[in-house]
Design an enzyme around this catalytic site. Structure first.
Site, PDB file in Angstrom:
ATOM      1  N   SER A 103      -7.868  72.329  39.651  1.00  0.00           N
ATOM      2  CA  SER A 103      -7.483  70.929  40.200  1.00  0.00           C
ATOM      3  C   SER A 103      -7.655  70.990  41.609  1.00  0.00           C
ATOM      4  CB  SER A 103      -6.485  70.404  39.376  1.00  0.00           C
ATOM      5  OG  SER A 103      -6.890  70.086  38.053  1.00  0.00           O
ATOM      6  N   GLY A 133      -9.264  71.615  35.436  1.00  0.00           N
ATOM      7  CA  GLY A 133      -9.866  70.318  35.133  1.00  0.00           C
ATOM      8  C   GLY A 133      -8.843  69.220  34.480  1.00  0.00           C
ATOM      9  N   ASN A 142     -17.263  76.928  41.319  1.00  0.00           N
ATOM     10  CA  ASN A 142     -17.948  77.222  40.046  1.00  0.00           C
ATOM     11  C   ASN A 142     -18.375  76.072  39.453  1.00  0.00           C
ATOM     12  OD1 ASN A 142     -18.203  77.917  37.549  1.00  0.00           O
ATOM     13  ND2 ASN A 142     -15.928  78.513  36.993  1.00  0.00           N
ATOM     14  N   TRP A 143     -19.578  76.030  39.497  1.00  0.00           N
ATOM     15  CA  TRP A 143     -20.350  74.620  38.814  1.00  0.00           C
ATOM     16  C   TRP A 143     -20.264  74.801  37.368  1.00  0.00           C
ATOM     17  CZ3 TRP A 143     -25.520  73.168  41.545  1.00  0.00           C
ATOM     18  CH2 TRP A 143     -25.192  72.538  42.963  1.00  0.00           C
ATOM     19  N   LYS A 144     -19.891  75.709  36.571  1.00  0.00           N
ATOM     20  CA  LYS A 144     -19.730  75.792  35.167  1.00  0.00           C
ATOM     21  C   LYS A 144     -21.103  75.414  34.492  1.00  0.00           C
ATOM     22  CE  LYS A 144     -14.762  75.279  35.658  1.00  0.00           C
ATOM     23  NZ  LYS A 144     -13.520  74.666  35.188  1.00  0.00           N
ATOM     24  N   GLU A 153     -12.224  80.023  30.646  1.00  0.00           N
ATOM     25  CA  GLU A 153     -13.150  79.065  29.610  1.00  0.00           C
ATOM     26  C   GLU A 153     -14.181  80.485  28.710  1.00  0.00           C
ATOM     27  OE1 GLU A 153     -14.941  76.375  32.441  1.00  0.00           O
ATOM     28  OE2 GLU A 153     -13.017  75.627  32.564  1.00  0.00           O
ATOM     29  N   GLU A 197      -5.914  81.317  38.157  1.00  0.00           N
ATOM     30  CA  GLU A 197      -6.284  80.007  37.616  1.00  0.00           C
ATOM     31  C   GLU A 197      -5.391  79.564  36.532  1.00  0.00           C
ATOM     32  OE1 GLU A 197     -10.320  78.749  39.015  1.00  0.00           O
ATOM     33  OE2 GLU A 197     -10.658  79.677  37.252  1.00  0.00           O
ATOM     34  N   HIS A 252     -13.411  84.423  33.452  1.00  0.00           N
ATOM     35  CA  HIS A 252     -12.967  82.852  33.375  1.00  0.00           C
ATOM     36  C   HIS A 252     -12.263  82.451  32.178  1.00  0.00           C
ATOM     37  CE1 HIS A 252     -12.759  78.544  34.152  1.00  0.00           C
ATOM     38  NE2 HIS A 252     -13.102  79.097  35.337  1.00  0.00           N
TER      39      HIS A 252
END
Ligand code: 13P
Length: 250
Positions: free
Chosen positions: A212, A173, A10-12, A99, A167, A97
């Site tokens: 992570s 992160g 997932n490159w976000k 985020e 997650e 997700h």
């Protein structure tokens, strides 16, 4: 019953056109040995999906979106529909997700609507779940995740069309990771929840761990009975790290 591992990046909100060579390095490293063991998926930002799809054509690497709207089209400025993702070459979409749940206040019901949109157009949906730090500390991690699963996954999901990604929010992160035992316990609870609701389809649904994951800790985190791959953020931006994690499977 075999669940083929999925190694997903997932490159976000990272990646410009200049990042595409990194994607090519990932597809270049998707060796016959890796192809025999695991699926590869990269979810670049929406702006790169079309070009990414063209560039990986024929390599076996799959391309996905990071989010979609629940509706097919309409007056929703800035949003992207599942139809649009499919149109530019995506075959997967991440929904829910943490985020997006945090930054955009996405509820389980909204995540479910997005997941239904993905299924409607034939995308494989990756539904993300995971507890926050204070919820884990309060002993509520499993209950929180069970509730997210119940509220976010459409009834029509099958083992072929659904992937669940666990997650833990506090591990994303941060460099922090749950213990091997914590991952095992949570994935077992997720498997039970899916099996109760979907029977054999639940048994065959892939459950990824994310948060992570690095080449150094991948073996501990993802080589476990109910862990069927990884959803990788930061380490998916470098082909070397992504391939290092994937090589855990060979
Ligand atoms: P990191 O691997 O950067 O912790 O991100 C995990 C994640 O959120 C993937 O979706």
């Amino acid at each position: 019953m075999t669940r083929r591992p999925l190694v997903a990046g997932n490159w976000k909100m990272n990646g410009l056109a200049a990042s595409l060579p990194e994607l090519m390095a990932i597809s270049g490293g998707y060796s016959a040995a890796l192809k025999a063991k695991a699926d590869f998926l990269i979810c670049p930002p929406a702006t790169l999906i079309r070009e990414a799809s063209v560039q990986v054509a024929g390599t076996g690497v799959l391309i996905g979106g990071q989010d979609c709207h629940g509706k097919a089209s309409g007056a929703h400025t800035g949003d992207i529909s599942a139809e649009m993702l499919k149109d530019v070459g995506a075959s997967y979409v991440i929904v829910g997700h943490s985020e997006r749940r945090a930054d955009h206040g996405e509820s389980d019901a909204l995540v479910r609507a997005k997941a239904e949109a993905g299924l409607r157009v034939g995308l494989v949906i990756i539904v993300c779940v995971g507890e926050r730090k204070e919820q884990r500390e309060a002993g509520k991690a499993v209950a929180v995740v069970r509730e997210q699963l119940a509220g976010s996954i459409p009834d029509a999901a099958t083992a072929a069309t659904l992937v669940v990604a666990y997650e833990p929010v506090w591990a994303i992160g941060t460099g922090l990771t749950p213990t091997k035992a914590d991952v095992a316990d949570m994935h077992k609870a997720i498997r039970e929840t899916l099996s109760q609701r979907f029977g054999a389809e639940g048994q065959n649904t892939r459950i990824l761990y994310g948060g992570s994951v690095k080449p150094e800790n991948a073996r501990d985190l993802i080589i476990q009975p109910d862990v069927d791959g990884a959803l990788i953020g930061g380490a998916s931006l470098q082909a070397k790290d992504f391939l290092g994690i994937a090589s855990t499977y060979i």
